[in-house]
Design a protein around this motif. Structure first.
Motif, PDB file in Angstrom:
ATOM      1  N   GLU A 164      34.739  30.091  53.159  1.00 33.84           N
ATOM      2  CA  GLU A 164      33.876  31.226  53.475  1.00 33.84           C
ATOM      3  C   GLU A 164      34.516  32.147  54.495  1.00 33.84           C
ATOM      4  N   LYS A 165      35.641  32.716  54.113  1.00 31.94           N
ATOM      5  CA  LYS A 165      36.312  33.678  54.973  1.00 31.94           C
ATOM      6  C   LYS A 165      35.998  35.062  54.445  1.00 31.94           C
ATOM      7  N   SER A 166      35.670  35.959  55.307  1.00 38.10           N
ATOM      8  CA  SER A 166      35.244  37.296  54.906  1.00 38.10           C
ATOM      9  C   SER A 166      36.440  38.250  54.862  1.00 38.10           C
ATOM     10  N   TYR A 167      37.332  38.035  53.898  1.00 34.84           N
ATOM     11  CA  TYR A 167      38.475  38.919  53.721  1.00 34.84           C
ATOM     12  C   TYR A 167      38.075  40.056  52.791  1.00 34.84           C
ATOM     13  N   PRO A 168      38.588  41.263  53.018  1.00 37.42           N
ATOM     14  CA  PRO A 168      38.268  42.378  52.121  1.00 37.42           C
ATOM     15  C   PRO A 168      38.875  42.208  50.724  1.00 37.42           C
ATOM     16  N   THR A 169      39.817  41.262  50.579  1.00 39.28           N
ATOM     17  CA  THR A 169      40.460  41.033  49.281  1.00 39.28           C
ATOM     18  C   THR A 169      39.830  39.877  48.512  1.00 39.28           C
ATOM     19  N   ARG A 170      38.694  39.385  48.978  1.00 39.40           N
ATOM     20  CA  ARG A 170      37.989  38.294  48.300  1.00 39.40           C
ATOM     21  C   ARG A 170      36.698  38.843  47.699  1.00 39.40           C
ATOM     22  N   VAL A 171      36.407  38.422  46.472  1.00 38.99           N
ATOM     23  CA  VAL A 171      35.185  38.848  45.780  1.00 38.99           C
ATOM     24  C   VAL A 171      34.278  37.635  45.626  1.00 38.99           C
ATOM     25  N   ILE A 172      33.068  37.742  46.148  1.00 35.31           N
ATOM     26  CA  ILE A 172      32.104  36.641  46.060  1.00 35.31           C
ATOM     27  C   ILE A 172      31.635  36.495  44.617  1.00 35.31           C
ATOM     28  N   ILE A 173      31.720  35.265  44.120  1.00 37.29           N
ATOM     29  CA  ILE A 173      31.319  34.935  42.750  1.00 37.29           C
ATOM     30  C   ILE A 173      30.277  33.825  42.815  1.00 37.29           C
ATOM     31  N   ASN A 174      29.153  34.023  42.135  1.00 37.77           N
ATOM     32  CA  ASN A 174      28.119  32.999  42.040  1.00 37.77           C
ATOM     33  C   ASN A 174      28.181  32.432  40.636  1.00 37.77           C
ATOM     34  N   HIS A 175      28.656  31.190  40.526  1.00 40.14           N
ATOM     35  CA  HIS A 175      28.827  30.579  39.205  1.00 40.14           C
ATOM     36  C   HIS A 175      28.367  29.129  39.232  1.00 40.14           C
ATOM     37  N   ASN A 176      27.544  28.784  38.257  1.00 38.60           N
ATOM     38  CA  ASN A 176      27.100  27.396  38.117  1.00 38.60           C
ATOM     39  C   ASN A 176      26.401  26.906  39.388  1.00 38.60           C
ATOM     40  N   ASN A 177      25.582  27.787  39.962  1.00 30.67           N
ATOM     41  CA  ASN A 177      24.831  27.498  41.192  1.00 30.67           C
ATOM     42  C   ASN A 177      25.727  27.191  42.391  1.00 30.67           C
ATOM     43  N   LYS A 178      26.962  27.683  42.353  1.00 31.37           N
ATOM     44  CA  LYS A 178      27.877  27.530  43.476  1.00 31.37           C
ATOM     45  C   LYS A 178      28.412  28.907  43.833  1.00 31.37           C
ATOM     46  N   ILE A 179      28.652  29.095  45.114  1.00 30.45           N
ATOM     47  CA  ILE A 179      29.205  30.367  45.561  1.00 30.45           C
ATOM     48  C   ILE A 179      30.662  30.147  45.955  1.00 30.45           C
ATOM     49  N   GLY A 180      31.517  30.998  45.420  1.00 31.76           N
ATOM     50  CA  GLY A 180      32.933  30.943  45.735  1.00 31.76           C
ATOM     51  C   GLY A 180      33.460  32.348  45.891  1.00 31.76           C
ATOM     52  N   ALA A 181      34.762  32.453  46.042  1.00 29.64           N
ATOM     53  CA  ALA A 181      35.379  33.769  46.179  1.00 29.64           C
ATOM     54  C   ALA A 181      36.656  33.807  45.350  1.00 29.64           C
ATOM     55  N   ALA A 182      36.808  34.885  44.576  1.00 29.21           N
ATOM     56  CA  ALA A 182      38.053  35.115  43.855  1.00 29.21           C
ATOM     57  C   ALA A 182      39.032  35.762  44.824  1.00 29.21           C
ATOM     58  N   ALA A 183      40.192  35.151  44.988  1.00 30.20           N
ATOM     59  CA  ALA A 183      41.181  35.608  45.965  1.00 30.20           C
ATOM     60  C   ALA A 183      42.106  36.636  45.318  1.00 30.20           C
ATOM     61  N   MET A 184      41.732  37.905  45.429  1.00 25.31           N
ATOM     62  CA  MET A 184      42.544  38.972  44.831  1.00 25.31           C
ATOM     63  C   MET A 184      43.880  39.138  45.551  1.00 25.31           C
ATOM     64  N   ASP A 185      44.009  38.564  46.741  1.00 26.11           N
ATOM     65  CA  ASP A 185      45.273  38.589  47.473  1.00 26.11           C
ATOM     66  C   ASP A 185      46.216  37.479  47.014  1.00 26.11           C
ATOM     67  N   GLN A 186      45.767  36.646  46.076  1.00 27.24           N
ATOM     68  CA  GLN A 186      46.586  35.529  45.588  1.00 27.24           C
ATOM     69  C   GLN A 186      46.792  35.597  44.073  1.00 27.24           C
ATOM     70  N   ILE A 187      46.651  36.786  43.489  1.00 27.20           N
ATOM     71  CA  ILE A 187      46.814  36.947  42.038  1.00 27.20           C
ATOM     72  C   ILE A 187      48.186  36.429  41.623  1.00 27.20           C
ATOM     73  N   ARG A 188      48.195  35.656  40.514  1.00 23.38           N
ATOM     74  CA  ARG A 188      49.465  35.130  40.011  1.00 23.38           C
ATOM     75  C   ARG A 188      49.432  34.978  38.497  1.00 23.38           C
ATOM     76  N   THR A 189      50.600  34.928  37.906  1.00 24.53           N
ATOM     77  CA  THR A 189      50.734  34.714  36.475  1.00 24.53           C
ATOM     78  C   THR A 189      50.991  33.235  36.243  1.00 24.53           C
ATOM     79  N   ILE A 190      50.239  32.656  35.297  1.00 23.31           N
ATOM     80  CA  ILE A 190      50.397  31.236  34.990  1.00 23.31           C
ATOM     81  C   ILE A 190      50.683  31.062  33.501  1.00 23.31           C
ATOM     82  N   ASP A 191      51.334  29.986  33.145  1.00 26.30           N
ATOM     83  CA  ASP A 191      51.499  29.621  31.752  1.00 26.30           C
ATOM     84  C   ASP A 191      50.182  29.034  31.246  1.00 26.30           C
ATOM     85  N   LYS A 192      49.848  29.315  30.001  1.00 22.11           N
ATOM     86  CA  LYS A 192      48.579  28.826  29.442  1.00 22.11           C
ATOM     87  C   LYS A 192      48.501  27.300  29.426  1.00 22.11           C
ATOM     88  N   SER A 193      49.634  26.620  29.502  1.00 25.05           N
ATOM     89  CA  SER A 193      49.618  25.152  29.515  1.00 25.05           C
ATOM     90  C   SER A 193      48.965  24.609  30.786  1.00 25.05           C
TER      91      SER A 193
END
Length: 107
Positions: free
Chosen positions: A51-80
């Motif tokens: 629960e850090k209030s960074y301007p690059t984090r977007v609060i997401i409410n999913h499955n009755n849990k609150i989290g944050a998408a870290a837009m400052d940590q965007i990365r490309t991953i292999d589908k595997s």
């Protein structure tokens, strides 16, 4: 598995280095559907429950849990690395993600 933009997917992010977000965790798909269909990679923003209030984090409410998408940590991953799909985010959350991406990366 079809992977679409703004899906939440469970991803094994290890191995990582330094300050990269680690472990198996939910990630938000950022890459557009055209890329997700034809490439073997997906662009994601890892999600965190810290629960850090960074301007690059977007609060997401999913499955009755609150989290944050870290837009400052965007990365490309292999589908595997993808374990399973966990659902989608709301239209309001999508708009907030777009806004934060634009503010952060487009000058």
């Amino acid at each position: 598995m079809d992977i679409e933009q703004y899906d939440i997917i469970l991803v094994n992010l290890d191995p990582t280095k330094g300050s990269e977000i680690k472990k198996t965790r939910p990630c938000l798909v950022i890459s557009p559907n055209e890329m997700n269909t034809y490439l073997r990679t997906v662009v994601v923003a890892p999600m965190t429950t810290a629960e850090k209030s960074y301007p690059t984090r977007v609060i997401i409410n999913h499955n009755n849990k609150i989290g944050a998408a870290a837009m400052d940590q965007i990365r490309t991953i292999d589908k595997s690395r993808v374990i399973k799909s966990l659902g989608k985010i709301s239209k309001d959350e999508i708009e907030k993600c777009k806004s934060v991406i634009q503010e952060t990366y487009v000058s």
